[in-house]
Design a protein around this motif. Structure first.
Motif, PDB file in Angstrom:
ATOM      1  N   GLN A   6      51.749  34.594  33.732  1.00 40.99           N
ATOM      2  CA  GLN A   6      51.358  34.991  32.296  1.00 40.99           C
ATOM      3  C   GLN A   6      52.958  35.287  31.244  1.00 40.99           C
ATOM      4  O   GLN A   6      52.212  35.425  30.626  1.00 40.99           O
ATOM      5  CB  GLN A   6      51.032  35.933  32.501  1.00 40.99           C
ATOM      6  CG  GLN A   6      49.930  36.221  33.502  1.00 40.99           C
ATOM      7  CD  GLN A   6      48.737  34.727  32.430  1.00 40.99           C
ATOM      8  OE1 GLN A   6      47.942  35.450  31.729  1.00 40.99           O
ATOM      9  NE2 GLN A   6      48.457  33.870  33.451  1.00 40.99           N
ATOM     10  N   ASP A 143      48.551  38.499  30.377  1.00 44.26           N
ATOM     11  CA  ASP A 143      49.339  40.226  30.529  1.00 44.26           C
ATOM     12  C   ASP A 143      49.382  41.131  29.403  1.00 44.26           C
ATOM     13  O   ASP A 143      49.680  40.565  28.552  1.00 44.26           O
ATOM     14  CB  ASP A 143      50.932  39.775  30.702  1.00 44.26           C
ATOM     15  CG  ASP A 143      52.076  40.372  31.366  1.00 44.26           C
ATOM     16  OD1 ASP A 143      51.988  41.539  30.292  1.00 44.26           O
ATOM     17  OD2 ASP A 143      52.503  40.538  32.628  1.00 44.26           O
ATOM     18  N   GLU A 469      42.916  45.167  32.743  1.00 43.36           N
ATOM     19  CA  GLU A 469      44.099  44.319  33.043  1.00 43.36           C
ATOM     20  C   GLU A 469      44.301  43.865  34.948  1.00 43.36           C
ATOM     21  O   GLU A 469      44.369  42.691  35.195  1.00 43.36           O
ATOM     22  CB  GLU A 469      45.446  44.629  32.543  1.00 43.36           C
ATOM     23  CG  GLU A 469      46.007  43.534  32.752  1.00 43.36           C
ATOM     24  CD  GLU A 469      47.697  43.871  32.753  1.00 43.36           C
ATOM     25  OE1 GLU A 469      48.940  43.201  32.325  1.00 43.36           O
ATOM     26  OE2 GLU A 469      47.918  45.104  31.703  1.00 43.36           O
ATOM     27  N   LYS A 470      43.718  45.251  35.497  1.00 43.74           N
ATOM     28  CA  LYS A 470      44.055  44.758  36.775  1.00 43.74           C
ATOM     29  C   LYS A 470      43.251  43.719  37.486  1.00 43.74           C
ATOM     30  O   LYS A 470      43.150  43.321  38.718  1.00 43.74           O
ATOM     31  CB  LYS A 470      44.413  46.180  37.451  1.00 43.74           C
ATOM     32  CG  LYS A 470      44.419  46.279  39.029  1.00 43.74           C
ATOM     33  CD  LYS A 470      44.785  47.556  39.500  1.00 43.74           C
ATOM     34  CE  LYS A 470      44.035  47.995  41.171  1.00 43.74           C
ATOM     35  NZ  LYS A 470      44.609  48.916  41.213  1.00 43.74           N
ATOM     36  N   LYS A 473      42.945  40.135  36.716  1.00 40.97           N
ATOM     37  CA  LYS A 473      44.239  40.009  37.313  1.00 40.97           C
ATOM     38  C   LYS A 473      43.428  39.292  38.780  1.00 40.97           C
ATOM     39  O   LYS A 473      43.677  38.127  39.331  1.00 40.97           O
ATOM     40  CB  LYS A 473      45.305  40.590  37.187  1.00 40.97           C
ATOM     41  CG  LYS A 473      46.192  40.596  36.004  1.00 40.97           C
ATOM     42  CD  LYS A 473      47.395  41.555  36.558  1.00 40.97           C
ATOM     43  CE  LYS A 473      48.565  40.772  35.441  1.00 40.97           C
ATOM     44  NZ  LYS A 473      50.211  41.683  35.245  1.00 40.97           N
ATOM     45  N   ARG A 476      40.972  36.333  38.662  1.00 38.56           N
ATOM     46  CA  ARG A 476      41.603  35.407  38.003  1.00 38.56           C
ATOM     47  C   ARG A 476      42.073  34.333  39.510  1.00 38.56           C
ATOM     48  O   ARG A 476      42.326  33.607  39.628  1.00 38.56           O
ATOM     49  CB  ARG A 476      42.493  34.808  37.653  1.00 38.56           C
ATOM     50  CG  ARG A 476      41.581  35.763  35.445  1.00 38.56           C
ATOM     51  CD  ARG A 476      42.016  35.636  35.020  1.00 38.56           C
ATOM     52  NE  ARG A 476      41.941  36.280  33.332  1.00 38.56           N
ATOM     53  CZ  ARG A 476      42.039  37.181  32.931  1.00 38.56           C
ATOM     54  NH1 ARG A 476      43.176  37.524  32.761  1.00 38.56           N
ATOM     55  NH2 ARG A 476      40.930  37.368  31.727  1.00 38.56           N
ATOM     56  N   SER A 477      43.072  34.800  40.151  1.00 33.81           N
ATOM     57  CA  SER A 477      43.568  34.680  41.414  1.00 33.81           C
ATOM     58  C   SER A 477      42.830  34.770  42.756  1.00 33.81           C
ATOM     59  O   SER A 477      42.649  33.665  43.759  1.00 33.81           O
ATOM     60  CB  SER A 477      44.676  36.356  41.518  1.00 33.81           C
ATOM     61  OG  SER A 477      44.195  37.357  42.279  1.00 33.81           O
TER      62      SER A 477
END
Length: 477
Positions: A6, A143, A469-470, A473, A476-477
């Motif tokens: 990112q 990010d 955001e956390k 992430k 998406r991972s």
């Protein structure tokens, strides 16, 4: 949802920012000169100018932008969803920008028709280019800190475009046309169109889309629209964006009338002459010999320079205190200096310039945050619904931008007509002067203050930003 690293290189940030520099060579011209072009150069009445700007602009806002948003979200190509739009609209946008500011020798009715057609196609192509460009910021990185950073790069570029258009362009128009503003503006727009097209192509070549929805996360148009209607932060940002651009279009379009008809020319000349002498000594006097053009340019220069200073502070403040809080506080403070213009007499040149500088500084802090907040709303929608629809989120914001531009520009010429402004008159009536004063002070302050009030209902604060955001992430991972 797949993603790669990112972090963005400086090269990519600069390349991305050039797209907004190019777009704003057109957009800032629309804000600053479209009303003036129609009334004082092209020869349309304030009433007809108001109708064209308002009606065509609203059609573009509520028809063109949603359609392009839906199409862009469903674009599949080897270049991604949004970058192809930047590529294929770059040259047509440059061509229509030239045509929209041309002055063919038609009858009055022919001029009205020509203005309607060229303005409509300009807004269509602008939407086809700038909406995917804006949506690209939502998929170029996930990010939050990088997103704040790229917004700062982007809006420094915007300020450079704004600096040229608002500081130098009026003087260059008069100089390029040897006093014929119609010839001058055609020459200037031709040069800007060529430069802007090259910059858009650089943006296409230097950027990459990193957040790519998985095939199973496809949604229908109906599902996207239902998601929007349930997204309260989106509704607030739509309203806020509209209000912000009503103010920008109204005061931005009225400043040239303010300098040509209200500010005392003798006092203005005395005030700016030492500045012009200093600039001439270092070879930077590009304002010409017209005190109105020079004063108007230096007035805008002061505001823009301090806007850029404000922009540089934006990322740190937003990261520390959250976008919502910083945006609301500094939008309110900047509004106080807009209101101050109503009380300034035409001879108080130093106070007129100081008010613009302080307004520019405090408003500059908010500039990158608006678009970063809209990208956050796209994240919020994905977090809430487990589907990402970036372009339709941004298309709604572009609806607000275009609606605000159209309403603000339309109100400018409408109020000029209401207060009996006469184009190119040697002097204006007291009624017309009062209308011009209101158009740079009280009238544009109202939408800004309303926007500050709306932010009390916007729930994506600093804590929620971190949480979204956390969790995204992790997904998406």
């Amino acid at each position: 949802m797949t993603q790669t690293s990112q972090k963005l290189s400086i090269k990519e940030k600069i390349g991305y920012s050039l797209g907004d520099l190019a777009a704003n060579l057109v957009f800032q011209t629309l804000i600053t000169y479209l009303a003036y072009f129609y009334t004082d150069i092209y020869g349309l009445s304030p009433t007809d100018s108001s109708i064209i700007m308002l009606v065509v602009g609203l059609i573009a806002a509520f028809v063109f932008n949603p359609i392009i948003g839906v199409l862009a979200d469903r674009t599949i190509s080897k270049w991604g969803k949004f970058r192809p739009w930047i590529l294929f609209t770059a040259i047509p946008l440059g061509i229509i920008a030239i045509l929209a500011f041309s002055t063919p020798n038609f009858s009055y009715q022919g001029k009205v028709i020509y203005a309607v057609v060229t303005y409509m196609f300009l807004l269509l192509l602008y939407a086809g280019n700038n909406l995917p460009y804006s949506a690209l910021s939502g998929v170029i990185t996930g990010d939050m800190s990088e997103r704040n950073s790229i917004s700062s790069y982007r809006f420094v570029a915007v300020m450079f475009a704004q600096f040229f258009v608002q500081v130098f362009m009026l003087g260059i128009i008069k100089s390029a046309g040897n006093g014929d503003k119609a010839v001058g503006i055609e020459k200037v727009m031709t040069a800007l169109a060529i430069i802007g097209t090259i910059m858009l192509l650089i943006t296409f070549l230097t950027t990459k889309e990193r957040i790519i929805p998985k095939p199973e996360q496809k949604s229908s148009v109906k599902e996207d629209l239902v998601d929007l209607m349930k997204n309260k932060p989106w509704l607030i940002m739509l309203s806020l964006t509209t209000l912000v651009f009503v103010t920008l279009a109204m005061k931005g379009g009225a400043y040239v009338y303010y300098f040509e008809n209200y500010v005392d020319k003798q006092q203005l000349t005395a005030f700016i002459q030492p500045i012009l002498d200093s600039l001439t000594q270092i070879g930077l006097n590009h304002f010409g010999n017209d005190p109105v053009s020079a004063g108007f340019g230096l007035f805008n220069a002061g505001g823009i320079i301090f806007m850029i200073v404000g922009i540089t502070l934006s990322k740190g403040l937003a990261n520390k205190y959250g976008k919502r809080n910083i945006f609301g506080i500094f939008l309110f403070i900047s509004t106080l200096f807009i209101l101050g213009f109503y009380f300034l007499p035409p001879t108080s040149i130093s106070l007129i310039f100081l008010s613009q500088i302080l307004h520019g500084f405090f408003y500059g802090i908010t500039i990158p945050i608006l678009w970063a907040m809209i990208a956050d709303v796209a994240d919020y929608s994905e977090w809430l619904n487990n589907r990402r629809a970036t372009a339709i989120i941004f298309s709604a914001m572009m609806v607000g931008l275009k609606a605000g531009l159209s309403i603000g520009g339309g109100l400018t010429t409408l109020f000029l007509g209401y207060f009996h402004y006469v184009a190119n008159a040697a002097s204006q009536t007291e009624t017309a002067i009062t209308g011009i004063k209101l158009l740079v002070s009280v009238f544009p302050a109202i939408p800004f203050l309303t926007g500050c009030f709306l932010l009390f209902f916007y729930k994506i604060n600093k804590e929620m930003e971190v949480k979204i955001e956390k969790e995204l992430k992790e997904r998406r991972s």
